[in-house]
Scaffold this active site. Structure first.
Site, PDB file in Angstrom:
ATOM      1  N   CYS A   1      -1.689  32.879  10.554  1.00 31.51           N
ATOM      2  CA  CYS A   1      -1.546  33.513  11.847  1.00 31.51           C
ATOM      3  C   CYS A   1      -1.219  32.484  12.942  1.00 31.51           C
ATOM      4  CB  CYS A   1      -2.857  34.245  12.135  1.00 31.51           C
ATOM      5  SG  CYS A   1      -2.721  35.348  13.488  1.00 31.51           S
TER       6      CYS A   1
ATOM      7  N   GLU B   1       0.841  -1.208   0.000  1.00 32.08           N
ATOM      8  CA  GLU B   1       0.000   0.000   0.000  1.00 32.08           C
ATOM      9  C   GLU B   1       0.875   1.257   0.000  1.00 32.08           C
ATOM     10  OE1 GLU B   1      -2.120  -0.461   3.664  1.00 32.08           O
ATOM     11  OE2 GLU B   1      -3.289  -2.172   2.966  1.00 32.08           O
TER      12      GLU B   1
ATOM     13  N   GLY C   1       2.144   4.966  -0.633  1.00 34.90           N
ATOM     14  CA  GLY C   1       1.559   6.269  -0.900  1.00 34.90           C
ATOM     15  C   GLY C   1       2.669   7.253  -1.225  1.00 34.90           C
TER      16      GLY C   1
HETATM   17  C1  LIG Z   1      -2.852   1.538   6.436  1.00 35.27           C
HETATM   18  C2  LIG Z   1      -1.966   2.407   5.624  1.00 35.27           C
HETATM   19  N1  LIG Z   1      -1.503   1.929   4.460  1.00 35.27           N
HETATM   20  C3  LIG Z   1      -0.692   2.677   3.671  1.00 35.27           C
HETATM   21  C4  LIG Z   1      -0.288   3.936   4.051  1.00 35.27           C
HETATM   22  C5  LIG Z   1       0.613   4.708   3.151  1.00 35.27           C
HETATM   23  O1  LIG Z   1       1.834   4.949   3.732  1.00 35.27           O
HETATM   24  P1  LIG Z   1       3.009   5.634   2.925  1.00 35.27           P
HETATM   25  O2  LIG Z   1       2.470   6.855   2.323  1.00 35.27           O
HETATM   26  O3  LIG Z   1       4.045   5.890   3.941  1.00 35.27           O
HETATM   27  O4  LIG Z   1       3.474   4.633   1.906  1.00 35.27           O
HETATM   28  C6  LIG Z   1      -0.735   4.473   5.272  1.00 35.27           C
HETATM   29  C7  LIG Z   1      -0.289   5.795   5.738  1.00 35.27           C
HETATM   30  O5  LIG Z   1       0.267   5.968   6.766  1.00 35.27           O
HETATM   31  C8  LIG Z   1      -1.600   3.678   6.076  1.00 35.27           C
HETATM   32  O6  LIG Z   1      -2.076   4.148   7.240  1.00 35.27           O
END
Ligand SMILES: Cc1ncc(COP(=O)(O)O)c(C=O)c1O
Length: 416
Positions: A345, A275, A277
Site C-alpha cells: 500500500c 569486501e 558484496g
Molecule cells: C564497508 C562496506 N564494505 C563493503 C560493502 C559491500 O559493497 P558492495 O556490495 O557494493 O560490494 C559495503 C556496502 O556498501 C560497505 O559499507
C-alpha cells in the site's frame, strides 16, 4: 544449459537446468531462486584475477546473509565482512573464524563492541575517534590489545546513486584525512589498540574504474605514509563497491578492477583485503513472482500487479533501481507496455516502470533478475507480509534454503 544462472529454453526460463515454473509450483511465490554455479563463478572470477598477489576476499554479508549463501562462500575460501554483531554471529555459525572476519559499520553500539572485542577479529574497522576510545576501554579491561583498522573518508565521488555513495566528506562514513592522521599519531602511545590497516569504502554499484582506482591509490598512499613513520601494518583494505550490470550495459570487469587494485597497492608490499558484496551474489538470483491482476493504466499501457513488491525487493522503491523483468513463459503476440507493480500500500511500490513485454495474463510468472544482493537481505514485514522463500539450485538439483515466513513466526515475538 548455462552453468552460470538463468536462461530461456523450450520449457521457459530455467536456472541451471531447473524450470523456474516447477520451483514456483512447489514452493509458491514470491520466491528467490539462486544459482550456486553463478556464485562460484563470480567468486572465482575475482579471486583468480589476483594471479597470486596476496589477498583475501571478505564477502560483505550485508549484501545477502542467508545462511546457505554465506556457507557456500565460506566453502569457496571467502572470508567475511560483517556489519553488525548479528552478522558476526551468523558468520561464526557458518564456520568463519574470528580472524577471517572484519567488523565494519558506522554505528557500533557498546553492547556490540563488548561482544566483538573479546573475539579477536581480524579487525574492527573504526569509524570515529569516539568509537576507537570505546574499543580501547574494553580492550584495556580485557588486558589484551584490540586489532583495529581506521576507515578513512577520502572525499572521492563514487559516481553511483547518492544513497549508496559513502566516500564523500558530506557522507557519514569514516573519518577525514586530518582526523585520521591525528588518530594514527595517538595510536603510537595507546598500547591496547593495535592498528593493523587503513580502510576505505567509497560506495556501492560503482560502474567506472576511475573512482575505484582513486580510492585504492588513496588508501595505499596513506598506508605507505604510516609505514614510513614506523607503523607495522598488515594489509590494505580497499572495501567493496564493484558494480554489476543490471541493464546489460558494460561495467568494470573483475580483471580490470583487480589489476587496478594490485597496481595501486603493490608498492606497500602488503596483501589486499577486498569486501565485495553485490558483485559476488547480485547476478546469481532471480525473484520469481506471480501476476495477480492486469488492469488498465493508460490508452497504451496496463498495470501488472504481482505478488512481490517493496517488501521482498526494496531496491526499486528505495533507489529507483532498475531490474530486468521477463515472463517465465513467453506468450505469443506483440509486445505491450506494462507498469509492474507490487501489492504494498505505497505508490512507490513499483518494481518496473514502462516495460515492453510479451503479453501477460493473470497467474503468469515473471522473473525479476539480478536480485541476489540487497534483495532478500532488505526484505521486511510491512503490511504483515511474510519474508519470502529462498531456493538454491546446485548441480541440477534444488532445495529450499529458507522457508517462507508464516504469520505465526511473526507473531511469536509479540504479546498483548
Ligand atoms: C564497508 C562496506 N564494505 C563493503 C560493502 C559491500 O559493497 P558492495 O556490495 O557494493 O560490494 C559495503 C556496502 O556498501 C560497505 O559499507
Amino acid at each position: 544449459m548455462s552453468s552460470t544462472g538463468f536462461s530461456r529454453t523450450d520449457h521457459g526460463l530455467v536456472c541451471d537446468g531447473v524450470a523456474l515454473s516447477a520451483i514456483a509450483e512447489r514452493v509458491g511465490t514470491p520466491v528467490y531462486v539462486y544459482s550456486a554455479a553463478a556464485i562460484r563463478a563470480r567468486f572465482q572470477d575475482i579471486d583468480q584475477a589476483f594471479h597470486g598477489y596476496p589477498h583475501s576476499l571478505h564477502y560483505a554479508l550485508k549484501a545477502n546473509s542467508t545462511f546457505a549463501i554465506a556457507a557456500l562462500l565460506k566453502t569457496l575460501g571467502s572470508a567475511a565482512d560483517a556489519n553488525s554483531v548479528w552478522e558476526i554471529d551468523l558468520a561464526r555459525r557458518v564456520g568463519f573464524e574470528p580472524q577471517d572476519i572484519v567488523f565494519t559499520g558506522v554505528g557500533k553500539s557498546n553492547s556490540e563492541l563488548e561482544c566483538a572485542v573479546p573475539l579477536g577479529l581480524k579487525a574492527i574497522n573504526v569509524e570515529s575517534a569516539g568509537e576507537l576510545s570505546r574499543i580501547e576501554t574494553i580492550a584495556e579491561r580485557l588486558g589484551r590489545p584490540a586489532r583495529v583498522a581506521v576507515r578513512v573518508n577520502p572525499d572521492i565521488d563514487a559516481q553511483s546513486h547518492p544513497h549508496i555513495s559513502t566516500g564523500l566528506k558530506i557522507n557519514k562514513f569514516g573519518v577525514d584525512v586530518a582526523a585520521a592522521r591525528e588518530l594514527f599519531a595517538s595510536l603510537t602511545s595507546r598500547s591496547f589498540l593495535k592498528l593493523v590497516a587503513v580502510h576505505v569504502h567509497i560506495g556501492s554499484q560503482i560502474t567506472s574504474l576511475a573512482p575505484l582506482r582513486r580510492a585504492a591509490r588513496f588508501v595505499a598512499g596513506l598506508t605507505a605514509e604510516l609505514q614510513q613513520s614506523g607503523h607495522h601494518l598488515e594489509y590494505v583494505d580497499v572495501g567493496g563497491g564493484l558494480g554489476i550490470s543490471y541493464d546489460g550495459k558494460d561495467v568494470v570487469s573483475p580483471a580490470d578492477y583487480v589489476e587496478a587494485l594490485v597496481d595501486e597497492v603493490r608498492p606497500t608490499g602488503l596483501p589486499i583485503v577486498v569486501e565485495p558484496g553485490r558483485s559476488m551474489v547480485g547476478p546469481a538470483s532471480a525473484l520469481i513472482a506471480r501476476i495477480l491482476d492486469i488492469k488498465p493504466r493508460t490508452a497504451s499501457s496496463d498495470f501488472a500487479v504481482i505478488d512481490a513488491g517493496m517488501t521482498e525487493l526494496m531496491r526499486p522503491a528505495l533507489y529507483n533501481a532498475f531490474h530486468r523483468i521477463e515472463p517465465v513463459q513467453l506468450r505469443p503476440g506483440a509486445a505491450h507496455q506494462y507498469e509492474i507493480v507490487g501489492p504494498v500500500c505505497e505508490s512507490s511500490d513499483v518494481v518496473g516502470r514502462d516495460r515492453m513485454l510479451s503479453p501477460l495474463e493473470a497467474n503468469d510468472l515473471v522473473a525479476i533478475h539480478d536480485t541476489g544482493a540487497y534483495g532478500s537481505a532488505m526484505a521486511s514485514n510491512y503490511n504483515r507480509r511474510p519474508l519470502p522463500a529462498e531456493v538454491m539450485v546446485d548441480h541440477g538439483e534444488w532445495r529450499v534454503i529458507r522457508r517462507r515466513q508464516t504469520i505465526d513466526d511473526m507473531l511469536s515475538l509479540e504479546t498483548m
